[in-house]
Every structure is written in structure tokens, then in C-alpha cells.
Enzyme design. Structure first.
Site, PDB file in Angstrom:
ATOM      1  N   SER A  24       0.665  -1.177  -0.082  1.00 39.91           N
ATOM      2  CA  SER A  24       0.234  -0.031  -0.074  1.00 39.91           C
ATOM      3  C   SER A  24       0.779   1.164   0.640  1.00 39.91           C
ATOM      4  O   SER A  24       0.858   2.006  -0.735  1.00 39.91           O
ATOM      5  CB  SER A  24      -1.046  -0.105   1.329  1.00 39.91           C
ATOM      6  OG  SER A  24      -1.452  -1.058   1.093  1.00 39.91           O
ATOM      7  N   ARG A  28       1.530   4.155  -3.046  1.00 38.68           N
ATOM      8  CA  ARG A  28       1.122   5.678  -2.899  1.00 38.68           C
ATOM      9  C   ARG A  28       2.519   6.717  -3.058  1.00 38.68           C
ATOM     10  O   ARG A  28       2.140   7.378  -3.438  1.00 38.68           O
ATOM     11  CB  ARG A  28       0.619   5.638  -1.425  1.00 38.68           C
ATOM     12  CG  ARG A  28      -0.824   5.687  -1.413  1.00 38.68           C
ATOM     13  CD  ARG A  28      -0.954   4.897   0.733  1.00 38.68           C
ATOM     14  NE  ARG A  28      -2.500   4.572   0.202  1.00 38.68           N
ATOM     15  CZ  ARG A  28      -2.975   3.666   0.203  1.00 38.68           C
ATOM     16  NH1 ARG A  28      -2.631   2.498  -0.662  1.00 38.68           N
ATOM     17  NH2 ARG A  28      -4.535   3.203   0.141  1.00 38.68           N
ATOM     18  N   GLY A  95      -5.526  -3.856  -8.046  1.00 34.05           N
ATOM     19  CA  GLY A  95      -7.169  -3.011  -7.477  1.00 34.05           C
ATOM     20  C   GLY A  95      -7.672  -1.863  -7.512  1.00 34.05           C
ATOM     21  O   GLY A  95      -7.325  -0.770  -7.630  1.00 34.05           O
ATOM     22  N   ARG A 123     -13.794  -6.817 -11.192  1.00 35.69           N
ATOM     23  CA  ARG A 123     -14.009  -6.709  -9.612  1.00 35.69           C
ATOM     24  C   ARG A 123     -15.594  -4.709  -9.606  1.00 35.69           C
ATOM     25  O   ARG A 123     -15.176  -4.514 -10.763  1.00 35.69           O
ATOM     26  CB  ARG A 123     -12.828  -6.001  -9.730  1.00 35.69           C
ATOM     27  CG  ARG A 123     -11.578  -7.745  -8.533  1.00 35.69           C
ATOM     28  CD  ARG A 123     -10.440  -7.763  -8.358  1.00 35.69           C
ATOM     29  NE  ARG A 123     -11.189  -6.450  -6.680  1.00 35.69           N
ATOM     30  CZ  ARG A 123      -9.611  -6.117  -5.926  1.00 35.69           C
ATOM     31  NH1 ARG A 123      -8.704  -6.727  -6.381  1.00 35.69           N
ATOM     32  NH2 ARG A 123     -10.039  -5.858  -5.000  1.00 35.69           N
ATOM     33  N   SER A 168     -13.357   1.395   2.605  1.00 39.98           N
ATOM     34  CA  SER A 168     -12.416   1.564   1.445  1.00 39.98           C
ATOM     35  C   SER A 168     -11.519   2.251   1.751  1.00 39.98           C
ATOM     36  O   SER A 168     -11.710   3.111   1.044  1.00 39.98           O
ATOM     37  CB  SER A 168     -13.689   1.241  -0.177  1.00 39.98           C
ATOM     38  OG  SER A 168     -12.610   1.343  -0.551  1.00 39.98           O
ATOM     39  N   ASP A 316      -6.671  -8.477   4.537  1.00 39.34           N
ATOM     40  CA  ASP A 316      -5.989  -8.748   3.957  1.00 39.34           C
ATOM     41  C   ASP A 316      -5.263  -9.957   4.247  1.00 39.34           C
ATOM     42  O   ASP A 316      -5.254 -11.629   3.584  1.00 39.34           O
ATOM     43  CB  ASP A 316      -4.683  -8.287   2.920  1.00 39.34           C
ATOM     44  CG  ASP A 316      -5.661  -6.757   2.201  1.00 39.34           C
ATOM     45  OD1 ASP A 316      -6.495  -7.047   1.680  1.00 39.34           O
ATOM     46  OD2 ASP A 316      -4.943  -6.475   2.009  1.00 39.34           O
ATOM     47  N   LYS A 343     -12.587  -9.147  -3.520  1.00 38.34           N
ATOM     48  CA  LYS A 343     -11.295  -9.332  -3.419  1.00 38.34           C
ATOM     49  C   LYS A 343     -10.329  -9.845  -4.977  1.00 38.34           C
ATOM     50  O   LYS A 343     -11.119  -9.881  -5.971  1.00 38.34           O
ATOM     51  CB  LYS A 343     -10.046  -9.494  -2.881  1.00 38.34           C
ATOM     52  CG  LYS A 343     -11.178  -8.496  -1.455  1.00 38.34           C
ATOM     53  CD  LYS A 343     -10.104  -7.445  -1.669  1.00 38.34           C
ATOM     54  CE  LYS A 343     -10.792  -7.036   0.161  1.00 38.34           C
ATOM     55  NZ  LYS A 343     -10.093  -5.306  -0.315  1.00 38.34           N
ATOM     56  N   ARG A 347     -12.594 -14.902  -1.196  1.00 36.70           N
ATOM     57  CA  ARG A 347     -11.886 -15.173  -0.729  1.00 36.70           C
ATOM     58  C   ARG A 347     -12.497 -15.820   0.001  1.00 36.70           C
ATOM     59  O   ARG A 347     -11.742 -17.143   0.484  1.00 36.70           O
ATOM     60  CB  ARG A 347     -11.087 -14.339   0.098  1.00 36.70           C
ATOM     61  CG  ARG A 347      -9.612 -13.753  -1.327  1.00 36.70           C
ATOM     62  CD  ARG A 347      -8.902 -12.566  -0.650  1.00 36.70           C
ATOM     63  NE  ARG A 347      -7.761 -12.491  -1.567  1.00 36.70           N
ATOM     64  CZ  ARG A 347      -7.235 -11.593  -0.983  1.00 36.70           C
ATOM     65  NH1 ARG A 347      -7.015 -10.516  -0.150  1.00 36.70           N
ATOM     66  NH2 ARG A 347      -5.880 -11.070  -1.853  1.00 36.70           N
ATOM     67  N   ARG A 389      -2.389 -14.229  -2.594  1.00 34.86           N
ATOM     68  CA  ARG A 389      -3.204 -14.276  -0.566  1.00 34.86           C
ATOM     69  C   ARG A 389      -3.782 -15.834  -0.291  1.00 34.86           C
ATOM     70  O   ARG A 389      -3.092 -16.475   0.506  1.00 34.86           O
ATOM     71  CB  ARG A 389      -3.547 -13.077   0.019  1.00 34.86           C
ATOM     72  CG  ARG A 389      -2.880 -12.293   0.030  1.00 34.86           C
ATOM     73  CD  ARG A 389      -3.367 -10.889   0.920  1.00 34.86           C
ATOM     74  NE  ARG A 389      -3.048  -9.548   0.613  1.00 34.86           N
ATOM     75  CZ  ARG A 389      -2.109  -8.892   0.433  1.00 34.86           C
ATOM     76  NH1 ARG A 389      -1.297  -9.794   0.565  1.00 34.86           N
ATOM     77  NH2 ARG A 389      -1.851  -7.548   0.214  1.00 34.86           N
TER      78      ARG A 389
END
Ligand code: S3P
Length: 430
Positions: A24, A28, A95, A123, A168, A316, A343, A347, A389
Site C-alpha cells: 500500500s 502511494r 485494485g 471486480r 474502503s 487482507d 478481492k 476469498r 494471498r
């Protein structure tokens, strides 16, 4: 399709590990570094498929980005320095790339088209398209703009006050990025707190945000200057090894330099609640994010209930928590986790199927699952479902199953953790 084999046993997981950089934060750093003025240097960057999707997107938007292993140099061109890309932006499996960029691109006075791989194209995007349309962007796409490819004609945005219908961090971040460019004030109201890496990084770059309760406000910005960023190791990647060490008797693992942002540490809270021995030391602040080292020792786990506001903080890590639950005394119940169904894959369905193959007692709910622990697991042929994952969570469960487990489609781990299986072999010899 790559296949990996895990030879389960009761071997401990021991030694030291610095997991790869936080995904993440790495995304960014590329986006915010690109719209800062001047150079931003990033160290500890996660060099993986997902973050390379963001890097390639920013390059298409005219930004010079040099990547050397985990060191990155971004030649930021300021808030109005992006230019219309010649071609479609391909966000791959990511995503985060798609949703954060939908916010940024909605604010640009040019046309862009965004697509992704077959998993990403399935998605939901309406959650980010809806508020961008309210701010004034023209967005079209499949299913009325809910599915990629999306075509975005941005610019001339008006700030809004927007209450997120689902918690989110990606959608919140899209609104905040769009808010940097919008007339007046943009307010995001969260139903539950989600990871605040965007807020922290913007603040680190000198942007003023106003946070009060569950509301975050941002106003149109003038320029802000580039700055060096040091990215901590990803707790979401560390989580696989934390669970591996907890469930394999005799394990003792030191995990260094891990991000411990309180909006991400749900996995630690849950595993401690289940009886996990996880000690955090050497807590410090690095580029605006809290970081620490972790000492994890194998533990007798017991079941727990994971629900409500705990969910976004562990979203996650729920697949690997489900794997841990197989080795916990009693029942573990996960509720309010409907988001898991949208996801990289569904999942809930994927983890239920894979744990059942390994012989666990699992019941699927619409919004979660329950796992009755204590049943010995037996090696099986598992599938990744094309989801990094799921592949890693199944591999961790397999370390404590008898016999061999094959993981089909294991190559997808490089979406977030290239070299995962090598590290697992080095520390546990499975
Ligand atoms: C992320 C936010 C979460 C998380 C994803 C990364 C981010 O997604 O699941 O892996 O970097 O903002 P949502 O915003 O869909 O909850």
C-alpha cells in the site's frame, strides 16, 4: 502454470526475516511522488507486479521513474505535470492501482482508459466511479461504469462530502487524491476506519488534512515538494510467516522493520486473542508510519470471533487467519467480511475450498466462515485461484499438514511477494 510443493511436517520456522516493502505504501509513494514537485527517492520499495503496474501507469502519464531493486527515483512534475497517455493504462491485477488512479485521473483535464487482467476486470468499480461522477468526472465503462475497461474524461472537479457505503481505503484515497485538485472542500466520511497511508503520506509531504472522528477533509492544493520516503516491510506479507511460526511447534522467528500502522494491525490483535505469542519491540516512526520488530514464538492457539470493526483492520490477512484457525482449539468464526468476496478472487469461497481439501472442518457463510480447529490436516492438491494471498495462505496451512501439498498456479505470489517460497524454504525447510 507454476506448481510449488510443500512438504509438511512438524519442522519449526526459525531465524530472521525482513519481509518485502509494504504494498500500500509503495503504490502511494509512486503516485504522490509523481505529483510532487521535484525528486522523491524511495527506499524499501516493494518491487512486485502490482506496484510495477502503478509505476508503468505513472510513466505513461509522462513521469520519469527509475527502479533499481528496492530503490526508486521519481522525477515529480507537480500537480499539473501529468500528460495524456497515448495508450490504455493496464493495471494488471492491481485494485489499488485502478482505484487510486481513477481518483487522480478524474481530476486531470484529459482522456484516459484503464483496464486490467481478467481478475481485475471482474471486480466492482462503481464504488469509486460513483463519487468521481458526483465530483464532475465523465466516466464510462462496462456495466454502466462498474467494470473495467473504464474511459475517464476528467477535470473541473467540485469538492463534495461523501459517506462511503463500504469501508474502503482505496475509495477514500481516490477521493482524497481528487480532492487535491477540486474546487472547495472534499470530505470523506468512513463507516469504519480503514488504513490511513494516503493521509499519512500526504501529511508527510506537507499537505494539510483535517481529521475529526470518522471524517477527513482536504482542500485544493498548490504545489508540494518531493521528499525521500523509507517504506517499512509489509505486515500483510509478514502475516504468513507470523502464522507459520505460531502453528509449527518449536518455532522462533524475528521479523524486522515491519509496518505497525494501528489500522493494519488487526491480524496481530486477532492472533494474540487466539493465544499467539507475538512481541513487538523497537517501535519507531519512519516517514510518518509506525514501524517495529516482531518476535514470534509457536503457541497453543484457541478459536476466536472476528467481526465488525475488526474486519477492515485485518481484511487482507483473513485468509491466513483462517489457516491459523485450523490449528486452534475450538471454533473460529469470521463474520461481516462480505468484502472478501470481491478481492482478487472470492476469498471466502477459495479459502473454504482449499482448507476443505486439506481436511479442515470449515463452513462457508455469506459474509465469512467458521473453522473448527484441531482436525489434523493432510497434504492435498491445492489451487491458488490466481490469487497471491490464497496461494500463500494454503502454503502456510500445508506446512503443518502431513505429507505433500501441491499448490497449482503458485506464480501469482509475485503479485505481492516475489520469492515467498524461497523464504519459506530457507526458514522452515519444508
Ligand atoms: C488497500 C486497501 C484494501 C486492501 C488492499 C489494499 C489499499 O482494499 O484490501 O489490499 O492499499 O488501499 P479496499 O480499499 O478495497 O478495502
Amino acid at each position: 502454470m507454476a506448481r510449488e510443493i510443500i512438504r509438511g511436517s512438524t519442522k519449526p520456522l526459525a531465524g530472521e526475516l525482513t519481509p518485502p516493502g509494504d504494498k500500500s505504501v509503495s503504490h502511494r509513494s509512486l503516485i504522490i511522488g509523481s505529483i510532487a514537485s521535484g525528486m522523491t527517492g524511495v527506499s524499501g520499495f516493494l518491487n512486485c507486479e502490482d506496484t510495477l503496474s502503478t509505476a508503468n501507469a505513472m510513466r505513461k502519464l509522462g513521469i520519469g521513474i527509475e527502479i533499481n531493486g528496492s530503490d526508486v527515483k521519481i522525477a515529480g512534475k507537480g500537480l499539473s505535470g501529468l500528460s495524456e497517455p497515448e495508450d490504455v493504462i493496464d493495471a494488471g491485477n492491481s485494485g489499488t492501482t485502478t482505484r487510486l488512479l481513477t481518483g487522480l485521473l478524474s481530476a486531470q483535464g484529459f482522456f484516459t482508459a484503464v483496464t486490467g487482467d481478467k481478475y481485475l476486470r471482474a471486480r466492482p468499480m462503481k464504488r469509486v466511479v460513483d463519487p468521481m461522477r458526483l465530483m464532475g468526472a465523465k466516466i464510462t465503462g462496462r456495466e454502466g461504469g462498474n467494470k473495467l475497461p473504464l474511459a475517464i474524461e476528467g477535470g473541473g472537479l467540485q469538492g463534495i462530502s461523501y459517506k462511503l457505503p463500504v469501508a474502503s481505503a482505496q475509495v477514500k484515497s481516490a477521493l482524497l487524491l481528487a480532492g487535491l485538485y477540486s474546487e472547495g472542500e472534499t470530505e470523506v466520511i468512513e463507516p469504519e476506519p480503514t488504513r490511513d497511508h494516503t493521509e499519512r503520506m500526504l501529511t508527510y509531504f506537507g499537505v494539510k488534512l483535517h481529521k475529526k472522528g470518522n471524517s477527513i477533509k482536504i482542500s485544493r492544493q498548490k504545489e508540494f515538494a518531493g521528499r525521500d520516503i523509507s517504506v517499512p516491510a509489509d505486515l500483510s506479507s509478514a502475516a504468513f510467516f507470523i502464522v507459520g511460526a505460531l502453528i509449527n511447534p518449536g518455532s522462533e522467528l524475528l521479523i524486522r522493520n515491519v509496518g505497525i500502522n494501528p489500522l493494519r494491525t488487526g491480524v496481530i490483535d486477532v492472533l494474540r486473542k487466539m493465544g499467539g505469542n507475538i512481541e513487538i519491540t523497537n517501535e519507531r516512526d519512519v516517514s510518518g508510519e509506525p514501524v517495529g520488530d516482531m518476535l514470534v514464538k509457536s503457541s497453543e492457539l484457541h478459536g476466536a470471533v472476528i467481526e465488525r470493526e475488526m474486519i477492515p483492520k485485518a481484511i487482507d490477512e483473513l485468509p491466513v487467519i483462517a489457516a491459523a484457525a485450523c490449528f486452534a482449539e475450538g471454533e473460529t468464526i469470521i463474520r461481516d467480511a462480505r468484502e472478501l468476496r470481491v478481492k482478487e478472487t472470492d476469498r471466502i469461497k477459495a479459502m473454504t475450498a482449499e482448507l476443505l481439501k486439506l481436511g479442515a472442518r470449515v463452513t462457508e457463510f455469506e459474509d465469512g466462515m467458521s473453522i473448527s480447529g484441531g482436525e489434523p490436516l493432510k497434504g492435498a492438491r491445492c489451487s491458488s485461484w490466481g490469487d497471491h494471498r490464497i496461494a500463500m495462505a494454503a502454503a502456510i496451512a500445508a506446512t503443518r499438514a502431513s505429507g505433500e501439498t501441491e499448490i497449482d498456479g503458485a506464480e501469482c505470489v509475485s503479485v505481492s511477494f516475489p520469492g515467498f517460497f524461497d523464504v519459506l524454504r530457507r526458514l522452515g525447510n519444508y
